[in-house]
Design a protein around this motif. Structure first.
Motif, PDB file in Angstrom:
ATOM      1  N   SER A  15      33.466  33.580  52.663  1.00 34.60           N
ATOM      2  CA  SER A  15      33.188  35.313  52.213  1.00 34.60           C
ATOM      3  C   SER A  15      32.653  36.084  52.844  1.00 34.60           C
ATOM      4  CB  SER A  15      33.863  35.759  50.642  1.00 34.60           C
ATOM      5  OG  SER A  15      32.183  34.688  50.175  1.00 34.60           O
ATOM      6  N   THR A  20      33.071  45.253  49.079  1.00 35.72           N
ATOM      7  CA  THR A  20      34.092  45.255  49.877  1.00 35.72           C
ATOM      8  C   THR A  20      33.983  47.357  48.846  1.00 35.72           C
ATOM      9  OG1 THR A  20      34.798  44.609  47.573  1.00 35.72           O
ATOM     10  CG2 THR A  20      34.867  43.376  49.192  1.00 35.72           C
ATOM     11  N   GLU A  81      36.259  36.126  43.881  1.00 34.23           N
ATOM     12  CA  GLU A  81      36.256  36.752  45.333  1.00 34.23           C
ATOM     13  C   GLU A  81      37.175  38.094  44.516  1.00 34.23           C
ATOM     14  OE1 GLU A  81      37.564  37.916  48.870  1.00 34.23           O
ATOM     15  OE2 GLU A  81      37.003  36.022  48.356  1.00 34.23           O
ATOM     16  N   GLU A  83      39.020  40.320  46.307  1.00 37.03           N
ATOM     17  CA  GLU A  83      40.293  40.402  47.235  1.00 37.03           C
ATOM     18  C   GLU A  83      41.335  39.841  46.093  1.00 37.03           C
ATOM     19  OE1 GLU A  83      40.793  41.583  49.558  1.00 37.03           O
ATOM     20  OE2 GLU A  83      38.757  42.375  49.945  1.00 37.03           O
ATOM     21  N   GLN A  88      40.949  42.075  41.314  1.00 35.87           N
ATOM     22  CA  GLN A  88      41.131  43.526  41.325  1.00 35.87           C
ATOM     23  C   GLN A  88      41.186  44.822  40.132  1.00 35.87           C
ATOM     24  OE1 GLN A  88      43.660  43.743  44.363  1.00 35.87           O
ATOM     25  NE2 GLN A  88      41.904  43.636  45.706  1.00 35.87           N
TER      26      GLN A  88
END
Length: 458
Positions: A15, A20, A81, A83, A88
């Motif tokens: 990663s 992000t 992660e 993503e 999120q």
């Protein structure tokens, strides 16, 4: 199978270490929060005595609560992660809670204490439960379980402070926040699960360094916002224009000191660190002081621009706050350099083992400096020590000739006088210099190195 499903949330080794767009979006809520903290600090400019102490303590407590929320989120996105949809959702939910804390912060110690507490507890208690459920049977689920248990232990203090009388709010919330920070420092120990020290966590160190750099930049941006808003709302004058320029130059210097000293080395330090989690824990505490110092410096900007006639008192406050920020940044740089980032140098110092001093130079490890080291500073120190330990009669024949010409009696020269001290033959300083130059030969130091130490040292 359950552990495999939970492993999908973990950050893969491939990663990217960059933050992000989700995390940059998350930081927007804390732009508002830091602005509110700075405004609360600014309202204390006219307070004195105990009122100033309690006002500063209240604002500091609110800032520490916000910092804990942001830091936990930065560590979550460094371990999981971003993503993944569940991560999120967790980040966006934390952003909403952080925005509630930001808008209630100006009156959080008064009538808006309950919504501030509810938003904080939603992050500290509910969020780890959601992450633990998403990890299913993965062994890493024990970490968010620890966080949820300890946050539940401090939750009654937060609620009692929010619902109780105003005079008890500050001590109750201070005790609750102390429990939360103590749990972070101790690793959230539980009797049946043990301890999970932050220093042993597996994290994406480059990503964590990037996040703390962005938080420092947000704090600097808040100071620039203060400069622009205050100066645009005040009557223009030469004094205010000068204060405006000084404030901007101070922020530019803080940016320069950080990003070309400590911040520039963070990524390299994480790359070389054997335990990046340990460095991340130090980074969290250091940047807490740095960001707080920048916010206090922004208050100094407002005082200087708003009241340029009170220049002495205002500049004193501004200089004190700026000195703290610069000092904290230098501490961060020194800690990273001394503990984690140690480049090899040809001028590292004396040999670490006594046996190395008896071995020839060709067997000396790289980075160990010997008597024939290429470092001008060490070479000159070695030759000086050699000259100091060598008898004067063996340095050069010129000295012996000069002694003979002076007709010095050797028996008289060694006769003790006055307290056991010995008389020595008197030789002029210029004769010593000429004899030393003749015995040592021409200097070999490169002219580019004059006035500097070894280029590889430090």
């Amino acid at each position: 199978m359950a552990a495999g499903r939970g492993a999908e949330l973990l950050r893969p080794p491939t990663s990217s270490g960059r933050a992000t767009f989700l995390e940059l979006f998350f930081d927007l809520a804390f732009v508002v929060a830091l602005t509110r903290v700075s405004q609360r600090f600014a309202t204390l400019s006219d307070d004195t005595g105990w009122a100033l102490v309690t006002g500063f303590g209240r604002t500091l407590l609110l800032f520490l609560a916000l910092w804990l929320v942001w830091s936990h989120t930065a560590w979550i996105t460094s371990r999981y992660e971003p993503e993944q949809p569940i991560i999120q959702a967790v980040v966006v939910g934390t952003m909403f809670a952080g925005l509630i804390m930001a808008v209630t912060l100006p009156r959080a110690m008064e009538e808006r204490a309950l919504p501030f507490t509810a938003a904080y507890l939603m992050v500290m208690v509910v969020r780890p439960v959601v992450i633990a459920a998403a990890l299913r049977g993965h062994p890493r689920r024990l970490v968010p379980i620890r966080l949820a248990v300890w946050a539940s232990a401090s939750a009654p203090l937060w609620l009692a402070g929010a619902l109780g009388p105003d005079r008890l709010r500050l001590p109750l919330w201070a005790a609750a926040l102390a429990v939360d920070y103590l749990a972070w420092a101790l690793g959230w120990p539980l009797p049946w699960l043990g301890v999970s020290k932050v220093g042993r966590w597996r994290i994406e160190g480059t990503h964590l360094a990037d996040r703390y750099q962005q938080m420092f930049l947000i704090a600097l941006g808040e100071s620039i916002l203060v400069i622009g808003v205050v100066f645009s709302g005040a009557d223009y004058s030469a004094e205010r224009a000068a204060a405006f320029a000084v404030a901007f130059v101070t922020s530019a210097l803080l940016w320069r000191i950080y990003f070309y000293r400590a911040g520039l080395l963070l990524t390299q330090a994480f790359g070389r660190a054997g335990m990046p989690g340990r460095l991340g824990a130090v980074l969290e505490r250091t940047h807490l002081l740095i960001v707080l110092s920048v916010l206090v410096t922004a208050v100094g900007y407002e005082l200087v621009i708003d009241h340029p006639t009170r220049v002495i008192a205002a500049i004193d406050r501004l200089a004190s706050a700026s000195a703290v920020a610069v000092l904290d940044t230098e501490i961060a740089s020194a800690a990273v350099l001394a503990t984690w980032f140690r480049p090899r140098s040809r001028c590292a110092g004396p040999p670490r083992h006594a046996s190395e001093s008896r071995s020839p130079d060709v067997s000396r490890p790289i980075g160990e400096a010997g008597p024939s080291s290429g470092c001008p500073r060490l070479r000159s120190a070695s030759s000086s020590a050699t000259r100091a330990s060598t008898p004067a009669t063996t340095l050069s024949p010129a000295i012996g000739v000069q002694r003979a010409n002076a007709g010095v009696n050797s028996s008289r020269a060694t006769k003790p006088i006055m307290g056991g001290r010995e008389t020595r033959p008197k030789i002029s300083y210029s004769s010593r210099i000429r004899a030393t130059r003749k015995s040592i030969g021409p200097p070999t130091t490169n002219s580019s190195q004059l006035g500097r130490g070894c280029p590889n040292a430090g």
